[in-house]
Structure formats: structure tokens, C-alpha cells
Design an enzyme around this catalytic site. Structure first.
Site, short mmCIF file in Angstrom:
data_model
loop_
_atom_site.label_atom_id
_atom_site.label_comp_id
_atom_site.label_asym_id
_atom_site.label_seq_id
_atom_site.Cartn_x
_atom_site.Cartn_y
_atom_site.Cartn_z
N GLY A 64 6.42 10.23 -2.80
CA GLY A 64 6.83 9.36 -1.70
C GLY A 64 5.98 8.10 -1.63
O GLY A 64 6.45 6.99 -1.38
N SER B 100 0.82 20.46 3.00
CA SER B 100 -0.33 19.66 3.41
C SER B 100 -0.76 19.94 4.85
O SER B 100 -1.84 19.54 5.27
CB SER B 100 -0.01 18.16 3.27
OG SER B 100 1.09 17.83 4.09
N ASP B 101 0.11 20.61 5.61
CA ASP B 101 -0.26 21.01 6.97
C ASP B 101 0.61 22.19 7.39
O ASP B 101 1.66 22.43 6.79
CB ASP B 101 -0.10 19.83 7.96
CG ASP B 101 1.27 19.22 7.91
OD1 ASP B 101 1.59 18.52 6.93
OD2 ASP B 101 2.06 19.48 8.84
O1 LIG Z 1 4.13 13.17 0.66
P1 LIG Z 1 5.46 12.51 0.67
O2 LIG Z 1 6.14 12.59 -0.61
O3 LIG Z 1 5.42 11.10 1.17
O4 LIG Z 1 6.36 13.36 1.73
C1 LIG Z 1 6.13 13.60 3.07
O5 LIG Z 1 5.23 12.71 3.72
C2 LIG Z 1 5.93 11.70 4.46
C3 LIG Z 1 5.58 11.82 5.92
O6 LIG Z 1 4.22 11.63 6.12
C4 LIG Z 1 7.42 11.97 4.23
O7 LIG Z 1 7.87 11.16 3.20
C5 LIG Z 1 7.42 13.44 3.88
O8 LIG Z 1 8.53 13.90 3.16
O1 LIG Z 2 7.51 15.51 6.61
C1 LIG Z 2 6.42 16.08 6.62
C2 LIG Z 2 5.54 16.07 5.51
C3 LIG Z 2 4.34 16.71 5.59
N1 LIG Z 2 4.01 17.34 6.73
C4 LIG Z 2 4.84 17.35 7.80
O2 LIG Z 2 4.51 17.93 8.82
N2 LIG Z 2 6.01 16.72 7.72
#
Ligand SMILES: O=P(O)(O)O[C@H]1O[C@H](CO)[C@@H](O)[C@H]1O
Ligand SMILES: O=c1cc[nH]c(=O)[nH]1
Length: 236
Positions: A21, A204-205
Site C-alpha cells: 500500500g 500489525s494490530d
Molecule cells: O499496509 P497497507 O498495505 O497500506 O494496508 C493497510 O494500511 C492502510 C491503513 O493504514 C490501508 O491501506 C490498509 O489496507
Molecule cells: O485497514 C487496516 C490495516 C491495518 N490495521 C487496521 O486496523 N486496519
């Protein structure tokens, strides 16, 4: 030749494209490829083409959300001869058994985005990846030491800040693994353009548990997701 969002020449993109992204992650991936060269930089979305273990590979960021990834995926498939796109992203875990750093292979993507619904009124469209790429990614993740991989459905949401809602609880109770913002758009675009696609995300969370990765953890796990994506493209 140029499209509204990509200024590259025919043949500049490899048939296989990695799609994070974040444009900064695209630059990071380019450093891992051999002989990567810049092929486009419209709106600061830099695209690179190089090789990995002798196979040509390109990288281009999607930006955030279904409209953005749909634009880049359409232009790559339709005008630049791209055949396979693997999204490498992050997601928020909602399944109770998920942990930070786990890898999610999205074998389906529910969505609240209107993009598919408005194209196919009355149909609840199934957003699904290339089976070959998904199977190869699960295998490649099993081969990465210390990696827990989950294959299953994600929610592709138009909203990062979704406010008070029981929706994620209901989806988790039905086995949905995580929430992110692009997979369904990528899968729908691949279907329209007769390409292949996969979304591979790192947790990631953990939503509702107030846990998220440090910046250092994000980088380490991102490198691992990159190795899994490249191995899947080579094997599928
Ligand atoms: O880590 P990327 O690929 O950006 O994906 C996630 O992070 C973004 C949101 O912070 C959104 O694009 C979500 O899909
Ligand atoms: O869209 C997203 C991406 C990572 N973490 C979130 O909570 N939402």
C-alpha cells in the site's frame, strides 16, 4: 505510452507485480530486487522493475483503499501486460486466535465498498484470489521459520476509523480473520481484467485488544512477507 496514473513504456513492467500500500515500502522492495530501475513516478507512486533470483518482478504501490488499488491494478493488467499482482500489506486482526506478526492469506474478501455492488446490482459478489497463488503462499509461509499463517476471509473496508460498530464482532464470530482496505478491490479487478491476484497481509494490530506493532517489528515482519510473496510467485 502513459495511462492517467502510470507513465511507463510498453514492456517496462514485468508480468508479476508486488503491490504494497505504502509507496515507501515499494522503494524498500526495489532495494531487495536485483538491478531495479524506476519505470514510473506519477503522483509520487514510484514503480520499479528488476529481478529476483533471475525472474523479472516489478513493484508499484497501491495507495490506500479500494478505489486507489482498482485504478493501479486496472492500468497494470489492461495496458502494461501484467498477469499477476500480489498485495503485500498490513491488516488488523479480529479473529481471537490471531497474534501480532501472523501472516494472513486472504482466500476471500467481504467488503462494504460500493465498487463491486454498483457494477453488478443485485449480486453479492464473491471476491476471491487465484487459488494457485493462495496455495503457494500458504506453503511458502509454512516454510518460513517462526511464521504462523492463517488462510481465510478478511473484510475489505472503506473505513479505517469505523467508529462504534458490532460489525467486526459479528464477522469474527463467522470466522473472518482480519480487516484491511484493498483485497476485495484487487480481486474484483483481476476478475474483470482476466488477471490473477492475491492479498497477503501481516497482522500489525489486534482490534479491540489495543495491541500494535512497533516500527522495528513492522520492518522485520514486512521482509518476511516479501520473501513469502516472491516464493509464491516463483512456485505458482
Ligand atoms: O499496509 P497497507 O498495505 O497500506 O494496508 C493497510 O494500511 C492502510 C491503513 O493504514 C490501508 O491501506 C490498509 O489496507
Ligand atoms: O485497514 C487496516 C490495516 C491495518 N490495521 C487496521 O486496523 N486496519
Amino acid at each position: 505510452m502513459a495511462t492517467p496514473h502510470i507513465a511507463a513504456q510498453p514492456g517496462d513492467f514485468a508480468p508479476d507485480v508486488l503491490m504494497p500500500g505504502d509507496p515507501l515500502r515499494a522503494r524498500r522492495i526495489a532495494k531487495v530486487l536485483t538491478d531495479a530501475r524506476l519505470v514510473t513516478e506519477v503522483r509520487g507512486i514510484a514503480g520499479f522493475t528488476g529481478t529476483w533470483e533471475g525472474r523479472p518482478v516489478s513493484v508499484l504501490a497501491s495507495g490506500m483503499g479500494v478505489p486507489s488499488i482498482s485504478i493501479y491494478a486496472t492500468e497494470l493488467f489492461r495496458f502494461y501486460g501484467v498477469r499477476r499482482i500480489v498485495r503485500i500489506g498490513t491488516c488488523g486482526g479480529i479473529g481471537p486466535h490471531l497474534a501480532l506478526g501472523d501472516v494472513v492469506v486472504a482466500t476471500a474478501a467481504h467488503t462494504d465498498s460500493a465498487v463491486t455492488a454498483t457494477r453488478l446490482p443485485g449480486v453479492h459478489y464473491s471476491h476471491a484470489p487465484s487459488f494457485a497463488l493462495a496455495a503457494a503462499a500458504v506453503q511458502a509461509a509454512h516454510d518460513e521459520p517462526g511464521t504462523t499463517v492463517h488462510a481465510g476471509a478478511v473484510l475489505t473496508s472503506d473505513a479505517f476509523y469505523s467508529g462504534e460498530s458490532d460489525l467486526l464482532t459479528h464477522l469474527a464470530a463467522r470466522g473472518t480473520l482480519a480487516v484491511e482496505m484493498e483485497a476485495a478491490g484487487l480481486y474484483a479487478t483481476a476478475d474483470v481484467e482476466h488477471g490473477e491476484a492475491l492479498a497477503l497481509m501481516t497482522v500489525s494490530d489486534l482490534i479491540g485488544r489495543d495491541v500494535e506493532m512497533s516500527a522495528a517489528e513492522r520492518e522485520t515482519t514486512f521482509d518476511r512477507a516479501l520473501r513469502i510473496a516472491l516464493a509464491a510467485l516463483a512456485a505458482a
